[in-house]
Design a protein around this motif. Structure first.
Motif, PDB file in Angstrom:
ATOM      1  N   LYS A  53     -62.297   8.722  25.877  1.00 46.91           N
ATOM      2  CA  LYS A  53     -61.060   9.503  26.011  1.00 46.91           C
ATOM      3  C   LYS A  53     -60.983  10.290  27.314  1.00 46.91           C
ATOM      4  O   LYS A  53     -59.978  10.909  27.615  1.00 46.91           O
ATOM      5  N   ARG A  55     -62.477  13.049  27.656  1.00 48.25           N
ATOM      6  CA  ARG A  55     -62.233  14.399  27.167  1.00 48.25           C
ATOM      7  C   ARG A  55     -63.321  15.321  27.685  1.00 48.25           C
ATOM      8  O   ARG A  55     -64.509  14.992  27.598  1.00 48.25           O
ATOM      9  N   SER A 141     -57.115  12.821  19.115  1.00 51.39           N
ATOM     10  CA  SER A 141     -56.051  11.830  19.179  1.00 51.39           C
ATOM     11  C   SER A 141     -56.491  10.625  20.020  1.00 51.39           C
ATOM     12  O   SER A 141     -57.296  10.759  20.949  1.00 51.39           O
ATOM     13  N   ASN A 143     -55.803   8.876  22.556  1.00 49.13           N
ATOM     14  CA  ASN A 143     -55.184   8.717  23.879  1.00 49.13           C
ATOM     15  C   ASN A 143     -56.152   9.244  24.922  1.00 49.13           C
ATOM     16  O   ASN A 143     -57.108   9.953  24.584  1.00 49.13           O
ATOM     17  N   SER A 149     -49.640  11.883  23.067  1.00 46.21           N
ATOM     18  CA  SER A 149     -50.359  11.404  21.874  1.00 46.21           C
ATOM     19  C   SER A 149     -49.699  10.164  21.268  1.00 46.21           C
ATOM     20  O   SER A 149     -48.479  10.022  21.314  1.00 46.21           O
ATOM     21  N   HIS A 229     -51.499  19.348  29.188  1.00 48.15           N
ATOM     22  CA  HIS A 229     -51.828  18.429  28.097  1.00 48.15           C
ATOM     23  C   HIS A 229     -50.552  17.688  27.724  1.00 48.15           C
ATOM     24  O   HIS A 229     -49.472  18.126  28.065  1.00 48.15           O
TER      25      HIS A 229
END
Ligand code: AMP
Ligand code: MG
Length: 319
Positions: A53, A55, A141, A143, A149, A229
Protein backbone atom coordinates in the motif's frame (compact mmCIF):
# COMPACT_ATOMS: atom_id res chain seq x y z
CA UNK A 1 -3.36 -13.72 -13.58
CA UNK A 2 -5.80 -11.84 -11.37
CA UNK A 3 -7.08 -14.07 -8.63
CA UNK A 4 -10.61 -12.82 -8.17
CA UNK A 5 -13.57 -14.68 -6.70
CA UNK A 6 -17.16 -13.55 -6.23
CA UNK A 7 -18.07 -13.72 -2.56
CA UNK A 8 -21.08 -15.83 -3.60
CA UNK A 9 -18.78 -18.59 -4.95
CA UNK A 10 -18.94 -21.71 -2.79
CA UNK A 11 -15.86 -21.97 -0.56
CA UNK A 12 -14.66 -18.39 -1.24
CA UNK A 13 -14.22 -17.64 2.47
CA UNK A 14 -12.34 -20.89 3.08
CA UNK A 15 -9.96 -20.15 0.25
CA UNK A 16 -9.41 -16.62 1.57
CA UNK A 17 -8.95 -17.77 5.19
CA UNK A 18 -6.47 -20.36 4.00
CA UNK A 19 -4.42 -17.71 2.21
CA UNK A 20 -4.46 -15.51 5.32
CA UNK A 21 -3.32 -18.47 7.45
CA UNK A 22 -0.36 -18.92 5.13
CA UNK A 23 0.65 -15.27 5.44
CA UNK A 24 -0.96 -14.06 2.21
CA UNK A 25 -3.01 -10.92 1.67
CA UNK A 26 -6.64 -10.78 0.60
CA UNK A 27 -8.77 -7.85 -0.56
CA UNK A 28 -12.34 -8.12 0.71
CA UNK A 29 -15.52 -6.02 0.85
CA UNK A 30 -16.84 -4.36 3.98
CA UNK A 31 -19.86 -2.06 4.31
CA UNK A 32 -17.46 0.92 4.27
CA UNK A 33 -14.78 0.34 1.59
CA UNK A 34 -12.74 -2.63 0.32
CA UNK A 35 -10.02 -3.69 2.76
CA UNK A 36 -6.61 -5.23 2.14
CA UNK A 37 -6.39 -7.88 4.84
CA UNK A 38 -3.60 -9.82 6.51
CA UNK A 39 -3.43 -12.04 9.60
CA UNK A 40 -2.90 -9.32 12.24
CA UNK A 41 -0.74 -11.72 14.30
CA UNK A 42 1.67 -12.37 11.45
CA UNK A 43 4.36 -9.70 11.33
CA UNK A 44 5.57 -10.59 7.84
CA UNK A 45 2.03 -10.48 6.43
CA UNK A 46 1.34 -7.14 8.13
CA UNK A 47 4.59 -5.71 6.78
CA UNK A 48 3.54 -6.84 3.32
CA UNK A 49 0.31 -4.81 3.61
CA UNK A 50 2.29 -1.68 4.57
CA UNK A 51 4.70 -2.30 1.69
CA UNK A 52 2.10 -3.04 -0.98
CA UNK A 53 0.00 0.00 0.00
CA UNK A 54 3.06 2.23 0.45
CA UNK A 55 1.58 3.10 3.82
CA UNK A 56 3.88 4.93 6.25
CA UNK A 57 4.81 2.66 9.16
CA UNK A 58 3.58 5.26 11.69
CA UNK A 59 -0.03 4.90 10.50
CA UNK A 60 -1.63 2.00 12.45
CA UNK A 61 -4.09 -0.43 10.88
CA UNK A 62 -7.65 -1.19 11.96
CA UNK A 63 -8.00 -4.71 13.34
CA UNK A 64 -11.17 -6.51 12.20
CA UNK A 65 -12.82 -9.25 14.22
CA UNK A 66 -15.90 -11.46 13.84
CA UNK A 67 -17.53 -10.49 17.16
CA UNK A 68 -17.19 -8.77 20.53
CA UNK A 69 -15.89 -11.91 22.25
CA UNK A 70 -12.90 -12.12 19.89
CA UNK A 71 -12.36 -8.37 20.26
CA UNK A 72 -12.25 -8.67 24.07
CA UNK A 73 -9.23 -10.95 23.81
CA UNK A 74 -7.24 -8.19 22.14
CA UNK A 75 -8.20 -5.03 24.03
CA UNK A 76 -9.38 -3.94 27.46
CA UNK A 77 -13.10 -3.28 27.39
CA UNK A 78 -14.51 -1.27 30.30
CA UNK A 79 -18.29 -1.02 30.87
CA UNK A 80 -18.59 1.91 28.46
CA UNK A 81 -16.67 0.09 25.72
CA UNK A 82 -18.90 -2.98 26.12
CA UNK A 83 -21.99 -0.79 25.86
CA UNK A 84 -20.73 1.03 22.76
CA UNK A 85 -19.73 -2.23 21.09
CA UNK A 86 -23.10 -3.81 21.87
CA UNK A 87 -24.96 -0.83 20.41
CA UNK A 88 -22.88 -0.26 17.26
CA UNK A 89 -21.32 -3.63 16.35
CA UNK A 90 -21.44 -5.17 13.91
CA UNK A 91 -21.14 -1.91 12.02
CA UNK A 92 -18.92 0.91 10.74
CA UNK A 93 -17.57 2.12 14.10
CA UNK A 94 -13.91 1.64 15.00
CA UNK A 95 -13.06 1.76 18.71
CA UNK A 96 -9.64 2.76 20.00
CA UNK A 97 -9.00 0.87 23.24
CA UNK A 98 -6.02 -0.05 25.46
CA UNK A 99 -4.14 -3.10 24.23
CA UNK A 100 -4.83 -6.18 26.39
CA UNK A 101 -1.81 -7.67 28.20
CA UNK A 102 -2.11 -10.91 26.20
CA UNK A 103 -3.02 -9.24 22.91
CA UNK A 104 -1.42 -11.18 20.05
CA UNK A 105 -1.79 -8.52 17.34
CA UNK A 106 1.55 -7.57 15.80
CA UNK A 107 3.00 -4.36 17.27
CA UNK A 108 3.84 -3.31 13.73
CA UNK A 109 0.14 -3.35 12.80
CA UNK A 110 -0.46 -0.87 15.65
CA UNK A 111 2.57 1.30 14.80
CA UNK A 112 3.98 0.52 18.25
CA UNK A 113 1.10 2.20 20.11
CA UNK A 114 -0.25 0.92 23.42
CA UNK A 115 -3.74 1.17 21.96
CA UNK A 116 -5.61 -0.77 19.32
CA UNK A 117 -8.25 0.25 16.77
CA UNK A 118 -10.90 -2.51 16.57
CA UNK A 119 -13.92 -3.04 14.39
CA UNK A 120 -16.54 -5.73 13.83
CA UNK A 121 -17.90 -5.14 10.31
CA UNK A 122 -21.44 -6.15 9.38
CA UNK A 123 -20.98 -6.85 5.66
CA UNK A 124 -22.00 -10.55 5.28
CA UNK A 125 -18.92 -11.45 3.18
CA UNK A 126 -16.58 -9.78 5.70
CA UNK A 127 -18.40 -11.56 8.54
CA UNK A 128 -18.11 -14.86 6.72
CA UNK A 129 -14.39 -14.40 6.17
CA UNK A 130 -13.76 -13.30 9.78
CA UNK A 131 -15.81 -16.17 11.21
CA UNK A 132 -14.06 -18.73 9.01
CA UNK A 133 -10.63 -17.28 9.80
CA UNK A 134 -11.60 -16.75 13.47
CA UNK A 135 -8.59 -14.51 14.12
CA UNK A 136 -7.84 -10.79 13.86
CA UNK A 137 -7.50 -9.36 10.34
CA UNK A 138 -5.52 -6.14 9.96
CA UNK A 139 -7.10 -4.31 7.05
CA UNK A 140 -6.57 -0.80 5.77
CA UNK A 141 -8.38 0.27 2.62
CA UNK A 142 -7.32 -1.55 -0.55
CA UNK A 143 -5.70 1.44 -2.27
CA UNK A 144 -2.27 3.02 -2.50
CA UNK A 145 -1.87 5.15 0.60
CA UNK A 146 -3.27 8.66 0.18
CA UNK A 147 -5.36 7.94 -2.90
CA UNK A 148 -9.13 7.58 -3.29
CA UNK A 149 -10.60 4.57 -1.44
CA UNK A 150 -12.08 1.64 -3.41
CA UNK A 151 -15.82 1.06 -3.04
CA UNK A 152 -15.96 -1.66 -5.72
CA UNK A 153 -13.61 -4.53 -6.48
CA UNK A 154 -12.74 -3.06 -9.87
CA UNK A 155 -11.54 0.16 -8.20
CA UNK A 156 -8.57 -1.76 -6.82
CA UNK A 157 -5.62 -0.59 -8.89
CA UNK A 158 -3.50 -2.91 -11.00
CA UNK A 159 -0.44 -2.10 -8.89
CA UNK A 160 -2.22 -3.59 -5.87
CA UNK A 161 -3.88 -6.43 -7.76
CA UNK A 162 -0.49 -7.77 -8.82
CA UNK A 163 0.64 -8.08 -5.23
CA UNK A 164 -2.62 -9.34 -3.70
CA UNK A 165 -3.12 -13.10 -3.40
CA UNK A 166 -6.92 -13.00 -3.74
CA UNK A 167 -9.66 -10.43 -4.30
CA UNK A 168 -13.10 -11.25 -2.96
CA UNK A 169 -15.61 -9.39 -5.10
CA UNK A 170 -18.77 -8.64 -3.15
CA UNK A 171 -20.09 -5.86 -5.41
CA UNK A 172 -20.43 -2.21 -4.38
CA UNK A 173 -19.93 -1.31 -0.69
CA UNK A 174 -23.22 -0.42 1.02
CA UNK A 175 -21.98 2.77 2.72
CA UNK A 176 -18.94 3.65 0.66
CA UNK A 177 -17.22 5.84 3.28
CA UNK A 178 -14.75 4.75 5.98
CA UNK A 179 -15.70 3.92 9.56
CA UNK A 180 -15.97 6.53 12.30
CA UNK A 181 -12.99 6.22 14.68
CA UNK A 182 -13.95 6.73 18.35
CA UNK A 183 -11.32 7.00 21.06
CA UNK A 184 -12.42 5.30 24.29
CA UNK A 185 -9.05 5.50 26.04
CA UNK A 186 -9.98 8.88 27.55
CA UNK A 187 -12.64 9.84 30.15
CA UNK A 188 -14.97 11.29 27.57
CA UNK A 189 -15.33 9.49 24.23
CA UNK A 190 -13.95 11.52 21.34
CA UNK A 191 -14.12 11.22 17.60
CA UNK A 192 -10.72 10.91 15.94
CA UNK A 193 -12.13 10.53 12.44
CA UNK A 194 -15.62 11.32 11.17
CA UNK A 195 -17.10 8.48 9.19
CA UNK A 196 -20.04 6.24 8.49
CA UNK A 197 -21.60 6.56 11.97
CA UNK A 198 -22.57 10.23 12.29
CA UNK A 199 -21.75 12.29 15.36
CA UNK A 200 -25.50 12.70 15.99
CA UNK A 201 -25.99 8.90 16.33
CA UNK A 202 -23.14 8.70 18.84
CA UNK A 203 -24.51 11.63 20.87
CA UNK A 204 -27.95 10.02 20.91
CA UNK A 205 -26.57 6.86 22.51
CA UNK A 206 -23.61 8.18 24.51
CA UNK A 207 -24.38 11.78 25.38
CA UNK A 208 -21.68 14.37 24.98
CA UNK A 209 -18.93 13.46 22.51
CA UNK A 210 -15.75 15.39 21.94
CA UNK A 211 -14.24 15.95 18.55
CA UNK A 212 -10.50 15.76 18.46
CA UNK A 213 -8.97 18.83 16.89
CA UNK A 214 -6.01 17.49 14.94
CA UNK A 215 -4.75 20.83 13.71
CA UNK A 216 -4.67 22.64 17.04
CA UNK A 217 -3.27 19.76 19.05
CA UNK A 218 0.40 18.98 19.35
CA UNK A 219 -0.20 15.45 20.61
CA UNK A 220 -0.67 13.22 17.56
CA UNK A 221 -3.50 11.06 18.77
CA UNK A 222 -4.30 9.28 15.54
CA UNK A 223 -1.24 9.05 13.36
CA UNK A 224 -2.04 9.29 9.71
CA UNK A 225 -4.94 11.68 10.10
CA UNK A 226 -2.96 14.84 9.53
CA UNK A 227 -1.83 14.25 6.02
CA UNK A 228 -3.18 14.78 2.54
CA UNK A 229 -5.32 11.71 1.92
CA UNK A 230 -8.06 10.45 -0.39
CA UNK A 231 -6.38 12.67 -2.96
CA UNK A 232 -7.41 13.00 -6.58
CA UNK A 233 -4.76 13.71 -9.24
CA UNK A 234 -6.53 16.89 -10.34
CA UNK A 235 -6.93 19.73 -7.79
CA UNK A 236 -10.21 20.07 -5.89
CA UNK A 237 -11.98 23.39 -5.40
CA UNK A 238 -14.39 23.13 -2.49
CA UNK A 239 -17.61 25.00 -1.66
CA UNK A 240 -17.92 26.04 -5.30
CA UNK A 241 -21.32 27.50 -6.18
CA UNK A 242 -20.44 27.54 -9.88
CA UNK A 243 -17.81 25.98 -12.11
CA UNK A 244 -15.65 27.18 -15.00
CA UNK A 245 -16.01 25.64 -18.49
CA UNK A 246 -12.70 23.80 -18.06
CA UNK A 247 -13.74 22.28 -14.72
CA UNK A 248 -15.66 19.17 -13.75
CA UNK A 249 -18.43 19.89 -11.26
CA UNK A 250 -19.42 17.63 -8.40
CA UNK A 251 -22.90 18.85 -7.61
CA UNK A 252 -25.11 18.24 -4.59
CA UNK A 253 -28.89 18.68 -4.48
CA UNK A 254 -30.03 21.86 -6.24
CA UNK A 255 -26.55 23.28 -6.31
CA UNK A 256 -25.44 22.50 -9.81
CA UNK A 257 -23.60 24.32 -12.60
CA UNK A 258 -24.52 24.86 -16.23
CA UNK A 259 -21.03 26.05 -17.24
CA UNK A 260 -18.97 23.06 -16.25
CA UNK A 261 -17.36 20.69 -18.74
CA UNK A 262 -19.17 17.84 -17.02
CA UNK A 263 -21.55 17.64 -14.07
CA UNK A 264 -22.14 14.70 -11.75
CA UNK A 265 -24.51 14.99 -8.80
CA UNK A 266 -23.75 13.30 -5.46
CA UNK A 267 -27.46 13.30 -4.74
CA UNK A 268 -30.09 15.22 -6.67
CA UNK A 269 -32.49 14.92 -3.73
CA UNK A 270 -29.83 16.20 -1.30
CA UNK A 271 -29.61 12.87 0.55
CA UNK A 272 -26.32 12.63 2.47
CA UNK A 273 -26.30 8.78 2.59
CA UNK A 274 -26.55 8.68 -1.19
CA UNK A 275 -23.83 11.34 -1.42
CA UNK A 276 -21.52 9.37 0.92
CA UNK A 277 -22.10 6.28 -1.17
CA UNK A 278 -21.23 8.01 -4.44
CA UNK A 279 -18.40 10.26 -3.23
CA UNK A 280 -15.38 8.11 -4.08
CA UNK A 281 -17.03 6.68 -7.21
CA UNK A 282 -17.72 10.13 -8.69
CA UNK A 283 -14.36 11.58 -7.63
CA UNK A 284 -12.75 8.75 -9.59
CA UNK A 285 -14.94 9.43 -12.61
CA UNK A 286 -14.22 13.18 -12.66
CA UNK A 287 -10.51 12.86 -11.92
CA UNK A 288 -9.35 13.21 -15.54
CA UNK A 289 -6.50 15.31 -16.94
CA UNK A 290 -8.94 16.84 -19.48
CA UNK A 291 -10.59 18.74 -16.61
CA UNK A 292 -8.35 21.35 -15.06
CA UNK A 293 -9.86 20.87 -11.61
CA UNK A 294 -12.89 19.44 -9.88
CA UNK A 295 -15.19 22.04 -8.36
CA UNK A 296 -17.31 20.65 -5.54
CA UNK A 297 -20.65 22.05 -4.34
CA UNK A 298 -21.03 22.91 -0.64
CA UNK A 299 -22.06 19.90 1.44
CA UNK A 300 -24.04 20.56 4.65
CA UNK A 301 -21.82 19.91 7.65
CA UNK A 302 -24.23 17.63 9.51
CA UNK A 303 -24.78 13.88 9.76
CA UNK A 304 -22.74 12.05 7.12
CA UNK A 305 -21.90 15.47 5.65
CA UNK A 306 -19.17 15.85 8.30
CA UNK A 307 -17.37 12.75 7.05
CA UNK A 308 -17.86 13.77 3.42
CA UNK A 309 -16.40 17.23 4.15
CA UNK A 310 -13.50 15.68 6.07
CA UNK A 311 -12.58 13.50 3.07
CA UNK A 312 -12.97 16.40 0.64
CA UNK A 313 -10.88 18.76 2.76
CA UNK A 314 -8.09 16.24 3.08
CA UNK A 315 -8.25 15.40 -0.62
CA UNK A 316 -7.93 19.12 -1.39
CA UNK A 317 -4.72 19.62 0.62
CA UNK A 318 -1.98 20.53 -1.86
CA UNK A 319 0.85 18.00 -2.08
P1 AMP B 1 -7.60 3.38 7.39
O1 AMP B 1 -7.19 1.99 7.70
O2 AMP B 1 -6.79 3.99 6.31
O3 AMP B 1 -9.07 3.52 7.23
O4 AMP B 1 -7.25 4.25 8.66
C1 AMP B 1 -7.39 3.82 9.96
C2 AMP B 1 -7.36 5.02 10.84
O5 AMP B 1 -7.43 4.57 12.20
C3 AMP B 1 -6.07 5.81 10.67
O6 AMP B 1 -6.39 7.15 10.51
C4 AMP B 1 -5.33 5.58 11.96
O7 AMP B 1 -4.62 6.73 12.35
C5 AMP B 1 -6.45 5.25 12.93
N1 AMP B 1 -5.94 4.37 14.00
C6 AMP B 1 -5.57 3.09 13.88
N2 AMP B 1 -5.10 2.62 15.07
C7 AMP B 1 -5.18 3.64 15.94
C8 AMP B 1 -4.86 3.81 17.31
N3 AMP B 1 -4.35 2.82 18.01
N4 AMP B 1 -5.08 5.02 17.88
C9 AMP B 1 -5.62 6.03 17.16
N5 AMP B 1 -5.93 5.94 15.86
C10 AMP B 1 -5.73 4.77 15.25
MG1 MG C 1 -7.55 4.26 3.91
Amino acid sequence: MINKLKTSTAGASYKAANILNKGGIVAFPTETVYGLGADARNEEAVLKVFRVKKRPSFNPLIIHLADIELAKRQAEFNALAIYVAEVFWPGPLTLVLPRASDCNVSRIACAGLKTLALRVPENPAAQDLLTTFSGPIAAPSANISGSVSPTRADHISDSLLDKTDLILDGGPCKIGLESTVLDLTVDQPRILRHGAIPLESLIEKLGDIKEYNHSSNTEIKSPGLLRRHYATNQPLRLNAITAQPNEAYLAFGDCTSKNAAIVRNLSESGDLSEAANKLFLLLRELDMPKYESIAVAPIPNEGLGRAINDRLERAAVKS
